[in-house]
Write a protein that holds these residues in place. Structure first.
Motif, PDB file in Angstrom:
ATOM      1  N   MET A  93       0.830  -1.207   0.000  1.00 15.68           N
ATOM      2  CA  MET A  93       0.000   0.000   0.000  1.00 15.68           C
ATOM      3  C   MET A  93       0.863   1.254   0.000  1.00 15.68           C
ATOM      4  O   MET A  93       0.552   2.250  -0.669  1.00 15.68           O
ATOM      5  CB  MET A  93      -0.919   0.005   1.221  1.00 15.68           C
ATOM      6  CG  MET A  93      -1.938  -1.120   1.251  1.00 15.68           C
ATOM      7  SD  MET A  93      -3.018  -1.161  -0.196  1.00 15.68           S
ATOM      8  CE  MET A  93      -3.827   0.411  -0.041  1.00 15.68           C
ATOM      9  N   LEU A  94       1.967   1.236   0.764  1.00 13.95           N
ATOM     10  CA  LEU A  94       2.879   2.386   0.771  1.00 13.95           C
ATOM     11  C   LEU A  94       3.489   2.600  -0.610  1.00 13.95           C
ATOM     12  O   LEU A  94       3.614   3.744  -1.082  1.00 13.95           O
ATOM     13  CB  LEU A  94       3.982   2.165   1.800  1.00 13.95           C
ATOM     14  CG  LEU A  94       3.568   2.263   3.273  1.00 13.95           C
ATOM     15  CD1 LEU A  94       4.732   1.883   4.175  1.00 13.95           C
ATOM     16  CD2 LEU A  94       3.090   3.681   3.606  1.00 13.95           C
ATOM     17  N   ALA A  95       3.867   1.513  -1.276  1.00 13.85           N
ATOM     18  CA  ALA A  95       4.424   1.637  -2.622  1.00 13.85           C
ATOM     19  C   ALA A  95       3.394   2.198  -3.596  1.00 13.85           C
ATOM     20  O   ALA A  95       3.715   3.060  -4.431  1.00 13.85           O
ATOM     21  CB  ALA A  95       4.924   0.272  -3.095  1.00 13.85           C
ATOM     22  N   LEU A  96       2.141   1.725  -3.481  1.00 10.52           N
ATOM     23  CA  LEU A  96       1.085   2.247  -4.355  1.00 10.52           C
ATOM     24  C   LEU A  96       0.864   3.741  -4.147  1.00 10.52           C
ATOM     25  O   LEU A  96       0.570   4.474  -5.094  1.00 10.52           O
ATOM     26  CB  LEU A  96      -0.226   1.498  -4.080  1.00 10.52           C
ATOM     27  CG  LEU A  96      -0.511   0.248  -4.901  1.00 10.52           C
ATOM     28  CD1 LEU A  96      -1.796  -0.413  -4.420  1.00 10.52           C
ATOM     29  CD2 LEU A  96      -0.623   0.577  -6.385  1.00 10.52           C
ATOM     30  N   ALA A  97       1.016   4.197  -2.920  1.00  8.52           N
ATOM     31  CA  ALA A  97       0.756   5.602  -2.608  1.00  8.52           C
ATOM     32  C   ALA A  97       1.697   6.538  -3.360  1.00  8.52           C
ATOM     33  O   ALA A  97       1.322   7.669  -3.686  1.00  8.52           O
ATOM     34  CB  ALA A  97       0.883   5.827  -1.102  1.00  8.52           C
ATOM     35  N   PHE A  98       2.903   6.055  -3.640  1.00 12.85           N
ATOM     36  CA  PHE A  98       3.914   6.946  -4.225  1.00 12.85           C
ATOM     37  C   PHE A  98       4.329   6.543  -5.641  1.00 12.85           C
ATOM     38  O   PHE A  98       5.255   7.108  -6.199  1.00 12.85           O
ATOM     39  CB  PHE A  98       5.154   6.985  -3.320  1.00 12.85           C
ATOM     40  CG  PHE A  98       4.874   7.528  -1.952  1.00 12.85           C
ATOM     41  CD1 PHE A  98       4.695   8.890  -1.746  1.00 12.85           C
ATOM     42  CD2 PHE A  98       4.750   6.677  -0.865  1.00 12.85           C
ATOM     43  CE1 PHE A  98       4.432   9.397  -0.491  1.00 12.85           C
ATOM     44  CE2 PHE A  98       4.485   7.174   0.404  1.00 12.85           C
ATOM     45  CZ  PHE A  98       4.310   8.543   0.594  1.00 12.85           C
ATOM     46  N   THR A  99       3.636   5.572  -6.227  1.00 11.12           N
ATOM     47  CA  THR A  99       3.956   5.127  -7.581  1.00 11.12           C
ATOM     48  C   THR A  99       3.078   5.862  -8.591  1.00 11.12           C
ATOM     49  O   THR A  99       1.869   5.990  -8.399  1.00 11.12           O
ATOM     50  CB  THR A  99       3.747   3.606  -7.715  1.00 11.12           C
ATOM     51  OG1 THR A  99       4.588   2.937  -6.781  1.00 11.12           O
ATOM     52  CG2 THR A  99       4.085   3.137  -9.117  1.00 11.12           C
ATOM     53  N   GLU A 100       3.684   6.331  -9.674  1.00 11.33           N
ATOM     54  CA  GLU A 100       2.955   7.113 -10.672  1.00 11.33           C
ATOM     55  C   GLU A 100       2.777   6.371 -11.996  1.00 11.33           C
ATOM     56  O   GLU A 100       1.814   6.612 -12.711  1.00 11.33           O
ATOM     57  CB  GLU A 100       3.678   8.441 -10.920  1.00 11.33           C
ATOM     58  CG  GLU A 100       3.748   9.333  -9.669  1.00 11.33           C
ATOM     59  CD  GLU A 100       4.394  10.664  -9.967  1.00 11.33           C
ATOM     60  OE1 GLU A 100       4.768  10.901 -11.148  1.00 11.33           O
ATOM     61  OE2 GLU A 100       4.549  11.466  -9.035  1.00 11.33           O
ATOM     62  N   HIS A 101       3.699   5.496 -12.336  1.00  7.79           N
ATOM     63  CA  HIS A 101       3.629   4.803 -13.623  1.00  7.79           C
ATOM     64  C   HIS A 101       2.515   3.766 -13.578  1.00  7.79           C
ATOM     65  O   HIS A 101       2.442   2.941 -12.665  1.00  7.79           O
ATOM     66  CB  HIS A 101       4.968   4.128 -13.925  1.00  7.79           C
ATOM     67  CG  HIS A 101       5.119   3.748 -15.358  1.00  7.79           C
ATOM     68  ND1 HIS A 101       4.553   2.609 -15.895  1.00  7.79           N
ATOM     69  CD2 HIS A 101       5.764   4.362 -16.383  1.00  7.79           C
ATOM     70  CE1 HIS A 101       4.850   2.526 -17.169  1.00  7.79           C
ATOM     71  NE2 HIS A 101       5.590   3.571 -17.502  1.00  7.79           N
ATOM     72  N   LEU A 102       1.646   3.766 -14.587  1.00  6.63           N
ATOM     73  CA  LEU A 102       0.455   2.928 -14.562  1.00  6.63           C
ATOM     74  C   LEU A 102       0.779   1.438 -14.619  1.00  6.63           C
ATOM     75  O   LEU A 102       0.086   0.626 -14.006  1.00  6.63           O
ATOM     76  CB  LEU A 102      -0.484   3.310 -15.713  1.00  6.63           C
ATOM     77  CG  LEU A 102      -1.208   4.652 -15.554  1.00  6.63           C
ATOM     78  CD1 LEU A 102      -1.983   4.996 -16.811  1.00  6.63           C
ATOM     79  CD2 LEU A 102      -2.142   4.608 -14.352  1.00  6.63           C
TER      80      LEU A 102
END
Length: 420
Positions: A93-102
């Motif tokens: 979830m933390l990684a998803l919060a800061f990931t921008e590439h689809l």
């Protein structure tokens, strides 16, 4: 009131309450994925079709996670599976919060789907391990209540947080998952029991053959009949979030009307689920399941006549009562049919009914509603009545199977608890 609370919740071990609390905390905080499609379209510029694919990746990951969680919980341990899957979910979830590439978001969504679903079989297997059989109905009833209470709170909190920050959704979700991780690691001992020689259920026996595994559950005819009947129940209940909104829109009803129907069902469960054990105690489980499935059939079948909100609300009351009555005996039968060394594997197969229903209900239901119109609900009602009849027919042989399992368990080699 105090006496009623003691009767409803008394007699359950401390380990159960730590598991119950962890489940509640996790569900209260589990709201980021509810808004994943909106987050992708509004904050990451994804199209609706691409957002649907990413959400689908999360669902596919969930199906894998259910099976993987069952395998690990039976071989690695309930506590280890719960702790590490929750920790992995929080990091995801933390990684998803800061990931921008689809593309990276889609991969992470699938991985989070795996880790979100892994704890399910371990949770239930641990409850079966520590709760005496005569208290399991209340234990599972309280678990179902906590699940719905947590989801209701999550929906409310998510709406507030989404208005201010999608980032906050992911961070709070990850925080709640971490709290659950710490609670389980601190307070929940390992409940998986080993043979006297210390072997896990997956270890080879003295003849060199491996012990029964997932295939045992999938080829257990009595169990798979029960799973099939539960799948029908899951398909019916999934109508509320998939097909019913389309039917209400076709009847000229607003999104607020749909929200009122859903809120009524959730409110009934939160307020009434604790009273269910007193209503069903003393009745044979297959009779309760037949009656509750019939209520679901009548509730959804009544939507064939629904053109106005009051009819939808009345039908919601009927099918929600059916769902409430079905929850404890469903969980109990699932626990009773599973051999002790395969409890989590059996749970994982059982849990697969829900992602499967989440796929089948909208895929076939949309076609059915488009081509049959209101007759779709007649078909749904007929399917529910057939499942109710199935419970009546399958109940007696299922009870004989449970009795045979109990006799085998009572004469089995004594087990020793593994140290935490």
């Amino acid at each position: 009131m105090r006496r009623w609370l003691r009767e409803t919740a008394g007699g359950l071990p401390a380990t159960y309450w730590y598991l119950w609390t962890g489940l509640l905390i996790n569900k209260v905080g589990a709201f980021a994925m509810l808004f994943l499609s909106l987050y992708l379209t509004s904050s990451r510029g994804a199209s609706e079709s691409l957002a649907g694919l990413v959400v689908g990746a999360y669902g596919a990951g969930g199906a894998v996670g259910v099976l993987l969680g069952g395998l690990l919980a039976d071989s690695w341990g309930r506590r280890s599976t719960l702790v590490w899957s929750h920790l992995a979910a929080a990091l995801g979830m933390l990684a998803l919060a800061f990931t921008e590439h689809l593309v990276a978001i889609a991969v992470l969504a699938a991985l989070v789907g795996v880790t979100h679903s892994m704890p399910g079989p371990a949770f239930v297997a641990a409850i079966i391990d520590v709760v005496p059989e005569d208290r399991r109905s209340r234990a599972f009833n309280l678990q179902f209540w906590a699940f719905n209470l947590g989801m209701a709170a999550a929906s409310f909190l998510a709406g507030l947080l989404a208005e201010s920050s999608y980032l906050a959704l992911f961070l709070v979700d990850a925080g709640a998952t971490l709290v659950t991780t710490v609670l389980i690691a601190w307070k929940v001992p390992e409940t998986l029991r080993r043979t006297a020689g210390g072997r896990s259920p997956e270890a080879p026996n003295r003849t060199g053959r491996r012990r029964p595994g997932l295939r045992t559950a999938l080829t257990d005819r009595t169990f798979m009949v029960f799973v099939g009947l539960t799948f029908v129940l899951a398909v019916l209940t999934t109508q509320t979030s998939t097909i019913m909104p389309l039917a209400m829109r076709a009847d000229g009803l607003s999104a607020a009307s749909y929200g009122a129907v859903v809120a009524l069902g959730g409110g009934l469960i939160v307020l009434g689920q604790l009273f269910v054990p007193r209503l069903i105690d003393g009745y044979r489980k297959h009779l309760v399941l037949a009656g509750s499935t019939a209520l679901l059939a009548f509730g959804f079948g009544a939507l064939a006549l629904a053109d106005h909100l009051p009819v939808y609300l009345a039908a919601s009351v009927v099918w929600t009562i059916g769902s409430m009555l079905a929850a404890p005996p469903n969980a109990e039968i699932n626990a009773e049919l599973a051999p002790a060394v395969l409890r989590a594997r059996y749970q994982s197969v059982f849990y697969l009914t829900f992602p499967a229903a989440a796929f089948v209900a909208p895929a076939l239901g949309g076609l059915s509603l488009q081509h049959l119109g209101d007759w779709h609900w007649v078909v749904a009602g007929g399917l529910g009545l057939a499942a109710a009849l199935g419970h009546l027919l399958a109940g007696p042989p299922r009870e004989r199977r449970v009795a045979a399992i109990r006799r085998t368990t009572s004469t089995a080699t004594p087990l020793v608890a593994e140290k935490a």
